[in-house]
Write an enzyme that holds these catalytic residues in place. Structure first.
Site, PDB file in Angstrom:
ATOM      1  N   GLY A 107     -16.870 -25.838  38.707  1.00  0.00           N
ATOM      2  CA  GLY A 107     -18.202 -26.009  38.137  1.00  0.00           C
ATOM      3  C   GLY A 107     -18.736 -27.417  38.344  1.00  0.00           C
ATOM      4  N   HIS A 143     -29.912 -28.383  38.805  1.00  0.00           N
ATOM      5  CA  HIS A 143     -29.573 -28.052  37.411  1.00  0.00           C
ATOM      6  C   HIS A 143     -28.980 -29.271  36.702  1.00  0.00           C
ATOM      7  CE1 HIS A 143     -28.019 -25.222  34.244  1.00  0.00           C
ATOM      8  NE2 HIS A 143     -27.151 -26.219  34.099  1.00  0.00           N
ATOM      9  N   GLU A 144     -27.980 -29.888  37.326  1.00  0.00           N
ATOM     10  CA  GLU A 144     -27.306 -31.026  36.692  1.00  0.00           C
ATOM     11  C   GLU A 144     -28.225 -32.245  36.588  1.00  0.00           C
ATOM     12  OE1 GLU A 144     -24.703 -30.168  35.194  1.00  0.00           O
ATOM     13  OE2 GLU A 144     -24.317 -28.344  36.328  1.00  0.00           O
ATOM     14  N   HIS A 147     -30.694 -32.002  33.709  1.00  0.00           N
ATOM     15  CA  HIS A 147     -30.100 -32.352  32.409  1.00  0.00           C
ATOM     16  C   HIS A 147     -30.274 -33.830  32.071  1.00  0.00           C
ATOM     17  CE1 HIS A 147     -28.209 -28.783  30.829  1.00  0.00           C
ATOM     18  NE2 HIS A 147     -27.540 -28.552  31.935  1.00  0.00           N
TER      19      HIS A 147
END
Length: 193
Positions: A107, A143-144, A147
């Site tokens: 992940g 996505h990361e 954040h």
């Protein structure tokens, strides 16, 4: 000695001492404890240049000898950061953006200034850099990186609502990647789900 040490903030100083080395990092802005990150290992550092409004320095720490496998991430990460900045109308909120390719990790994790990835997400040999790999890296990186604005800079008071962090990062990844790569058909894939 001979190892690379990375954390959420840039290195403020290094002092060799015999067979070891002391590394001091800059002061970290307040963070929830689950986002504090430290990586130490026999890495090669791949310079990705600078991106965004603040010309944020970016690098990838890869296992020694695997720098060539970071080619795609090197090519596109800056574009993803710039896409996020356009959407939020706010510069990337941290001093640097390092990523670490970890062979034994599954992940990815959005630690501010030091994103960790499974090596298979961020690294590919040139002949294995398929469209699926490219889309997988771009979606995960978006996505990361999302954040960093929502989840890192602004964090929920408790775990009950963590789904908000994750769902917003999914939304942002799709939005930014679709704006950048229309030919990938992100909205169609989302509907096919």
């Amino acid at each position: 000695k001979g190892m690379v040490a990375l954390a959420n903030t840039p290195v403020a100083g290094e002092t060799p001492a015999g067979d070891s080395q002391t590394v001091v990092f800059g002061k970290t802005k307040p963070l929830p404890s689950y986002l504090v990150a430290l990586a130490v290992g026999p890495f090669d550092l791949v310079d990705l240049g600078r991106a965004g409004r603040n010309k944020t320095p970016m690098r990838i720490a890869v296992p020694k000898g695997r720098a060539v496998e970071a080619r795609y991430a090197r090519k596109v990460t800056g574009e993803i950061v710039s896409g996020m900045e356009r959407y939020f109308d706010m510069p990337y909120p941290y001093e640097k953006l390092d990523s670490v390719a970890i062979p034994t990790f599954l992940g990815a994790m959005e630690n501010p200034g030091l994103i960790t990835y499974s090596a298979s997400i961020i690294l590919a040999k040139p002949n294995e850099e398929t469209p699926q790999f490219q889309q997988g890296y771009a979606g995960t990186a978006a996505h990361e990186i999302a954040h960093h604005w929502f989840g890192d800079l602004v964090t929920l008071a408790w775990w009950d609502d963590i789904w908000l962090n994750e769902s917003f990062a999914v939304f942002m990844a799709d939005r930014v990647v679709d704006e950048w790569q229309k030919s990938w058909g992100i909205p169609v894939r989302r509907v096919k789900g």
